[in-house]
Design an enzyme around this catalytic site. Sequence first.
Site, PDB file in Angstrom:
ATOM      1  N   LYS A   1      52.510  59.712  44.475  1.00 41.46           N
ATOM      2  CA  LYS A   1      51.443  58.753  44.171  1.00 41.46           C
ATOM      3  C   LYS A   1      50.479  59.265  43.116  1.00 41.46           C
ATOM      4  CE  LYS A   1      51.410  55.683  48.124  1.00 41.46           C
ATOM      5  NZ  LYS A   1      50.789  55.302  49.381  1.00 41.46           N
TER       6      LYS A   1
ATOM      7  N   LYS B   1      62.885  53.199  45.640  1.00 35.43           N
ATOM      8  CA  LYS B   1      62.735  52.492  46.918  1.00 35.43           C
ATOM      9  C   LYS B   1      62.220  51.066  46.700  1.00 35.43           C
ATOM     10  CE  LYS B   1      59.055  53.227  49.544  1.00 35.43           C
ATOM     11  NZ  LYS B   1      58.038  53.616  50.517  1.00 35.43           N
TER      12      LYS B   1
ATOM     13  N   LYS C   1      56.583  47.133  48.412  1.00 32.16           N
ATOM     14  CA  LYS C   1      55.660  46.007  48.237  1.00 32.16           C
ATOM     15  C   LYS C   1      54.712  46.263  47.081  1.00 32.16           C
ATOM     16  CE  LYS C   1      54.104  46.457  52.791  1.00 32.16           C
ATOM     17  NZ  LYS C   1      53.705  47.624  53.631  1.00 32.16           N
TER      18      LYS C   1
HETATM   19  P1  AMP Z   1      54.968  50.701  54.478  1.00 31.08           P
HETATM   20  O1  AMP Z   1      55.327  49.420  53.813  1.00 31.08           O
HETATM   21  O2  AMP Z   1      54.943  51.844  53.500  1.00 31.08           O
HETATM   22  O3  AMP Z   1      53.774  50.621  55.346  1.00 31.08           O
HETATM   23  O4  AMP Z   1      56.183  51.050  55.435  1.00 31.08           O
HETATM   24  C1  AMP Z   1      56.294  50.546  56.751  1.00 31.08           C
HETATM   25  C2  AMP Z   1      57.625  50.900  57.362  1.00 31.08           C
HETATM   26  O5  AMP Z   1      58.682  50.316  56.601  1.00 31.08           O
HETATM   27  C3  AMP Z   1      57.904  52.407  57.379  1.00 31.08           C
HETATM   28  O6  AMP Z   1      58.620  52.719  58.576  1.00 31.08           O
HETATM   29  C4  AMP Z   1      58.778  52.614  56.192  1.00 31.08           C
HETATM   30  O7  AMP Z   1      59.606  53.737  56.315  1.00 31.08           O
HETATM   31  C5  AMP Z   1      59.588  51.324  56.182  1.00 31.08           C
HETATM   32  N1  AMP Z   1      60.031  51.002  54.818  1.00 31.08           N
HETATM   33  C6  AMP Z   1      59.243  50.686  53.753  1.00 31.08           C
HETATM   34  N2  AMP Z   1      59.982  50.470  52.653  1.00 31.08           N
HETATM   35  C7  AMP Z   1      61.279  50.678  53.026  1.00 31.08           C
HETATM   36  C8  AMP Z   1      62.528  50.606  52.339  1.00 31.08           C
HETATM   37  N3  AMP Z   1      62.602  50.289  51.047  1.00 31.08           N
HETATM   38  N4  AMP Z   1      63.657  50.868  53.041  1.00 31.08           N
HETATM   39  C9  AMP Z   1      63.607  51.191  54.363  1.00 31.08           C
HETATM   40  N5  AMP Z   1      62.458  51.266  55.068  1.00 31.08           N
HETATM   41  C10 AMP Z   1      61.309  51.017  54.414  1.00 31.08           C
END
Ligand code: AMP
Length: 348
Positions: free
Chosen positions: A123, A207, A210
């Site tokens: 980041k 990856k 969002k």
């Molecule tokens: P976040 O959106 O960063 O708060 O992620 C929330 C959950 O979604 C966490 O368990 C992440 O590991 C999972 N996650 C987010 N992006 C991905 C992705 N591209 N593939 C698999 N898991 C994801």
Amino acid sequence: MTEPVQTPQTFAPRIFSGIQPSGGLTLGNYLGALKRFVEKQDEGIETIYCLVDMHAITVWQDPAKLRQQTREAAAAFIAAGIDPKRSILFNQSQVSAHAELGWIFNCVARMGWMGRMTQWKDKTAGKNAEAESLGLFAYPSLMAADILAYRATMVPVGEDQKQHLELTRDIAIKFNHDYGVSFFPVVEPIIEGAATRVMSLRDGTKKMSKSDPSDQSRINLTDTADVIAQKIRKAKTDPEPLPDHLDGLKDRPEARNLVNIYAALSGHSAAKVIHDFAGAQFGTFKPALADLAVAKLEPITTEMNRLMQDPAEIDRILGEGAVRADAIARPILEQVYDIVGMVRSRPV
Ligand code: AMP
Ligand code: TRP
């Protein structure tokens, strides 16, 4: 006097996980997290799911959008199958134990540990780290507090959270060691399924996220059927047909990603998908994937939209979840204050 503390063997199985309401949820969140949160709930284990709004503000969030995205994420959880009666569903800022324990963990964790987090390094790469918020640096310590405020033993997450969970274990171990207790469990990450790392539709080495500036890179849970189909049709691929064996996907990140997405959505293994589509061109595979994605996601989107018609009901559910979460976390936190040596004499 400190209460006699439990030894790790006696911790009841309890699942905790969280998602940041820092944008709309993506297919990555759904396959890597949400879908598996539902499976865990349905296995009958105690499940606590949290929209981590305090983590979200470690980078700037427009207040009106943050509120909207928190409600939308709650609607997505319920639409995907989280039953707020069986699971506890709430937003982090409504349970102050997270922030309170987060502070204590800031005093347990070491600067060096935080500085080694790849997410922090990613980041801040190419940017002036000095200008990032202190909260972004301390992010993993608050995450450890989220989990350990419930003495949760298992944490389902996507692959990208593995290092943060190792740090949670380090914090638990150091706390137990420094204070001579066996108070916190050493948590188990649960990283499983065909899509623990869903990649961007525009770049198979990144990856799906969002926060990616390109909306074409991701499928949002709010996308319509047409938009989903169009994004999959336009997804980056190579000109080769699908191989007849998984090994053939090794150096083809985009193709591998689409196969993994198909596998996770269909509930089959990637090996079976390759077997079924061996030799198929993307002209055949992509429409099949689009149909499958629409069939799985459209009911969720429709239900989300319906739930979003009544934000007061969503707020009620989150509030009720917060009361239940607080009832678990508060007594644990009181024990922590006692272990640490804080005088607790306020009349109740
Ligand atoms: P976040 O959106 O960063 O708060 O992620 C929330 C959950 O979604 C966490 O368990 C992440 O590991 C999972 N996650 C987010 N992006 C991905 C992705 N591209 N593939 C698999 N898991 C994801
Ligand atoms: N850091 C996680 C993510 O970005 C979100 C999160 C915060 C979390 N607290 C958590 C996940 C506790 C699991 C458990 O994906």
